[in-house]
Design a protein around this motif. Structure first.
Motif, PDB file in Angstrom:
ATOM      1  N   GLN A   6       0.844  -1.190   0.000  1.00 18.91           N
ATOM      2  CA  GLN A   6       0.000   0.000   0.000  1.00 18.91           C
ATOM      3  C   GLN A   6       0.885   1.248   0.000  1.00 18.91           C
ATOM      4  OE1 GLN A   6      -2.611   1.144   3.438  1.00 18.91           O
ATOM      5  NE2 GLN A   6      -4.263   0.637   2.017  1.00 18.91           N
ATOM      6  N   ALA A   7       0.451   2.270  -0.730  1.00 13.80           N
ATOM      7  CA  ALA A   7       1.212   3.514  -0.828  1.00 13.80           C
ATOM      8  C   ALA A   7       0.252   4.684  -0.903  1.00 13.80           C
ATOM      9  CB  ALA A   7       2.105   3.502  -2.075  1.00 13.80           C
ATOM     10  N   SER A   8       0.746   5.836  -0.528  1.00 10.96           N
ATOM     11  CA  SER A   8       0.030   7.073  -0.840  1.00 10.96           C
ATOM     12  C   SER A   8       0.440   7.510  -2.241  1.00 10.96           C
ATOM     13  CB  SER A   8       0.367   8.162   0.173  1.00 10.96           C
ATOM     14  OG  SER A   8      -0.172   7.846   1.442  1.00 10.96           O
ATOM     15  N   TYR A   9      -0.424   8.271  -2.873  1.00 13.00           N
ATOM     16  CA  TYR A   9      -0.203   8.649  -4.272  1.00 13.00           C
ATOM     17  C   TYR A   9      -0.459  10.139  -4.438  1.00 13.00           C
ATOM     18  CZ  TYR A   9      -0.586   8.718  -9.362  1.00 13.00           C
ATOM     19  OH  TYR A   9      -0.411   9.000 -10.695  1.00 13.00           O
ATOM     20  N   VAL A  10       0.501  10.812  -5.073  1.00 13.54           N
ATOM     21  CA  VAL A  10       0.365  12.222  -5.422  1.00 13.54           C
ATOM     22  C   VAL A  10       0.518  12.336  -6.931  1.00 13.54           C
ATOM     23  CG1 VAL A  10       1.281  14.555  -5.119  1.00 13.54           C
ATOM     24  CG2 VAL A  10       1.395  12.910  -3.218  1.00 13.54           C
ATOM     25  N   LEU A  52      -6.961   9.145  -9.492  1.00 20.71           N
ATOM     26  CA  LEU A  52      -8.407   8.930  -9.332  1.00 20.71           C
ATOM     27  C   LEU A  52      -8.802   7.528  -9.801  1.00 20.71           C
ATOM     28  CD1 LEU A  52      -9.798  12.375 -10.562  1.00 20.71           C
ATOM     29  CD2 LEU A  52      -9.607  11.582  -8.196  1.00 20.71           C
ATOM     30  N   TRP A  53      -8.169   7.049 -10.875  1.00 17.50           N
ATOM     31  CA  TRP A  53      -8.451   5.687 -11.354  1.00 17.50           C
ATOM     32  C   TRP A  53      -8.019   4.671 -10.311  1.00 17.50           C
ATOM     33  CZ3 TRP A  53      -5.971   1.122 -12.137  1.00 17.50           C
ATOM     34  CH2 TRP A  53      -6.634   0.166 -12.909  1.00 17.50           C
ATOM     35  N   LEU A  54      -6.829   4.853  -9.738  1.00 18.40           N
ATOM     36  CA  LEU A  54      -6.342   3.919  -8.724  1.00 18.40           C
ATOM     37  C   LEU A  54      -7.286   3.889  -7.518  1.00 18.40           C
ATOM     38  CD1 LEU A  54      -2.556   4.824  -8.827  1.00 18.40           C
ATOM     39  CD2 LEU A  54      -3.539   2.611  -9.460  1.00 18.40           C
ATOM     40  N   ALA A  55      -7.742   5.063  -7.102  1.00 14.72           N
ATOM     41  CA  ALA A  55      -8.623   5.134  -5.933  1.00 14.72           C
ATOM     42  C   ALA A  55      -9.936   4.402  -6.177  1.00 14.72           C
ATOM     43  CB  ALA A  55      -8.896   6.590  -5.576  1.00 14.72           C
ATOM     44  N   GLN A  56     -10.353   4.323  -7.436  1.00 11.69           N
ATOM     45  CA  GLN A  56     -11.598   3.644  -7.771  1.00 11.69           C
ATOM     46  C   GLN A  56     -11.406   2.156  -8.057  1.00 11.69           C
ATOM     47  OE1 GLN A  56     -13.772   5.742 -10.882  1.00 11.69           O
ATOM     48  NE2 GLN A  56     -13.083   7.715 -10.113  1.00 11.69           N
ATOM     49  N   ASN A  57     -10.251   1.795  -8.605  1.00  9.04           N
ATOM     50  CA  ASN A  57     -10.073   0.440  -9.125  1.00  9.04           C
ATOM     51  C   ASN A  57      -9.068  -0.410  -8.355  1.00  9.04           C
ATOM     52  OD1 ASN A  57     -11.635   0.349 -11.904  1.00  9.04           O
ATOM     53  ND2 ASN A  57     -10.671   2.373 -11.757  1.00  9.04           N
ATOM     54  N   ALA A  58      -8.268   0.218  -7.512  1.00  5.08           N
ATOM     55  CA  ALA A  58      -7.326  -0.528  -6.677  1.00  5.08           C
ATOM     56  C   ALA A  58      -7.303   0.096  -5.284  1.00  5.08           C
ATOM     57  CB  ALA A  58      -5.937  -0.532  -7.301  1.00  5.08           C
ATOM     58  N   PRO A  59      -8.464   0.229  -4.640  1.00  3.98           N
ATOM     59  CA  PRO A  59      -8.542   0.968  -3.374  1.00  3.98           C
ATOM     60  C   PRO A  59      -7.705   0.363  -2.265  1.00  3.98           C
ATOM     61  CG  PRO A  59     -10.582  -0.239  -3.772  1.00  3.98           C
ATOM     62  CD  PRO A  59      -9.783  -0.323  -5.039  1.00  3.98           C
ATOM     63  N   ASP A  60      -7.504  -0.961  -2.312  1.00 12.27           N
ATOM     64  CA  ASP A  60      -6.724  -1.609  -1.258  1.00 12.27           C
ATOM     65  C   ASP A  60      -5.242  -1.278  -1.337  1.00 12.27           C
ATOM     66  OD1 ASP A  60      -6.864  -3.083  -3.697  1.00 12.27           O
ATOM     67  OD2 ASP A  60      -5.892  -4.780  -2.718  1.00 12.27           O
ATOM     68  N   ARG A  61      -4.796  -0.733  -2.486  1.00 12.41           N
ATOM     69  CA  ARG A  61      -3.384  -0.396  -2.650  1.00 12.41           C
ATOM     70  C   ARG A  61      -3.088   1.059  -2.308  1.00 12.41           C
ATOM     71  NH1 ARG A  61      -1.137  -4.519  -5.669  1.00 12.41           N
ATOM     72  NH2 ARG A  61       0.761  -3.887  -4.549  1.00 12.41           N
ATOM     73  N   LEU A  62      -4.145   1.834  -2.023  1.00 13.72           N
ATOM     74  CA  LEU A  62      -3.978   3.275  -1.842  1.00 13.72           C
ATOM     75  C   LEU A  62      -4.231   3.655  -0.385  1.00 13.72           C
ATOM     76  CD1 LEU A  62      -3.245   5.210  -4.139  1.00 13.72           C
ATOM     77  CD2 LEU A  62      -5.613   5.967  -4.176  1.00 13.72           C
ATOM     78  N   HIS A  63      -3.245   4.302   0.226  1.00 13.25           N
ATOM     79  CA  HIS A  63      -3.382   4.766   1.605  1.00 13.25           C
ATOM     80  C   HIS A  63      -4.012   6.152   1.626  1.00 13.25           C
ATOM     81  CE1 HIS A  63      -2.669   5.398   5.806  1.00 13.25           C
ATOM     82  NE2 HIS A  63      -1.791   6.360   5.607  1.00 13.25           N
ATOM     83  N   ARG A  64      -3.405   7.103   0.939  1.00  9.16           N
ATOM     84  CA  ARG A  64      -3.945   8.450   0.818  1.00  9.16           C
ATOM     85  C   ARG A  64      -3.759   8.927  -0.618  1.00  9.16           C
ATOM     86  NH1 ARG A  64      -5.135  11.580   5.313  1.00  9.16           N
ATOM     87  NH2 ARG A  64      -4.961  10.426   7.273  1.00  9.16           N
ATOM     88  N   LEU A  65      -4.597   9.878  -1.033  1.00  9.25           N
ATOM     89  CA  LEU A  65      -4.580  10.380  -2.401  1.00  9.25           C
ATOM     90  C   LEU A  65      -4.466  11.891  -2.402  1.00  9.25           C
ATOM     91  CD1 LEU A  65      -5.111  10.155  -5.519  1.00  9.25           C
ATOM     92  CD2 LEU A  65      -7.553  10.312  -4.966  1.00  9.25           C
ATOM     93  N   VAL A  66      -3.586  12.397  -3.263  1.00  8.27           N
ATOM     94  CA  VAL A  66      -3.558  13.820  -3.590  1.00  8.27           C
ATOM     95  C   VAL A  66      -3.671  13.934  -5.107  1.00  8.27           C
ATOM     96  CG1 VAL A  66      -2.329  16.001  -3.455  1.00  8.27           C
ATOM     97  CG2 VAL A  66      -2.042  14.305  -1.620  1.00  8.27           C
ATOM     98  N   ALA A  67      -4.712  14.575  -5.593  1.00  3.28           N
ATOM     99  CA  ALA A  67      -4.911  14.790  -7.023  1.00  3.28           C
ATOM    100  C   ALA A  67      -4.852  16.286  -7.286  1.00  3.28           C
ATOM    101  CB  ALA A  67      -6.253  14.212  -7.483  1.00  3.28           C
TER     102      ALA A  67
END
Length: 247
Positions: free
Chosen positions: A80-84, A94-109
């Motif tokens: 799992q990672a955060s993504y900026v 945004l695609w990752l947050a919708q399609n691989a939510p278990d891999r995303l800790h936090r999101l900055v778009a």
């Protein structure tokens, strides 16, 4: 797809991925990397068709670009990672947050295009132009959208844009031409920070604000006197926001 990437920071620290703008490579994150690396394991990568990554023939899709990031996490053994991400990189986030939510800790778009498929001819036309004439044919117009007129330190970004492989740039334009991320925004569960700029003509704030309102619990920041590539032009504003959200 083997993505080019550069790691900075402690191998034991929480992971933060940095996804770049269309036409840019990982070096555009120079104003952020050292600051983030004090607390995180920073992995700045190049999208397929960009920088040092492989350049397969297009067209690409947003599923291709997002899937590349998942594959990169698998290769690195990161659960799992955060993504900026900014611009194209923001759409991938945004695609990752919708399609691989278990891999995303936090999101900055940052300045993310959420529904570029609404103007497909813009993207397919630009793809055709770049395939025929190279990225030099769109460089001046792109820089004019990315920065306000009083920002002078554009030469490194111009060189980066000119170095982008024409096929990679064009094929990512084609990915944007078929991308609509609006329907899945309400299902995003990762804590999200959405950033827009008041003078962004590439992804106008009126298209970004609804993204923040549709993601449950998302925080919105509107930067004043700023254009599209705010990570490069306004790191004094962006960096504190990133540190606060990612922590």
């Amino acid at each position: 797809m083997r993505l080019n990437y550069v790691e900075t920071g402690s191998a034991d620290a929480p992971v933060v991925l940095l996804g770049s703008s269309l036409g840019a490579d990982h070096t555009m994150w120079a104003p952020q990397v050292d600051v983030l690396a004090e607390r995180f394991r920073v992995i700045a990568f190049d999208h397929r068709g960009h920088g040092g990554s492989e350049v397969p023939d297009g067209p690409y899709t947003i599923e291709d670009l997002g899937g590349d990031v998942v594959e990169l996490l698998d290769t690195l053994g990161v659960e799992q990672a955060s993504y900026v991400g900014i611009s194209l990189g923001g759409a991938v986030g945004l695609w990752l947050a919708q399609n691989a939510p278990d891999r995303l800790h936090r999101l900055v778009a940052i300045c993310p295009p959420s529904n570029p498929a609404a103007t497909p001819d813009l993207w397919t036309g630009r793809a055709a132009q770049v395939r025929a004439e190279g990225t030099q044919s769109i460089a001046d117009a792109t820089l004019g959208r990315w920065f306000l007129p009083d920002f002078k330190d554009v030469d490194p970004i111009r060189e980066m844009l000119l170095a982008c492989p024409a096929e990679g740039y064009a094929a990512c334009c084609e990915a944007l031409s078929t991308t609509n991320l609006l329907p899945g925004l309400a299902g995003i569960s990762a804590p999200a920070l959405i950033i827009t700029a008041d003078s962004d003509t590439s992804v106008p704030p009126e298209t970004v604000i609804p993204v923040a309102t549709q993601i449950p619990g998302a925080h919105l920041e509107i930067l004043e006197n700023a254009a599209h590539l705010v990570t490069y032009s306004h790191p004094h504003l962006i960096n504190p926001l990133l540190l606060a959200h990612l922590a």
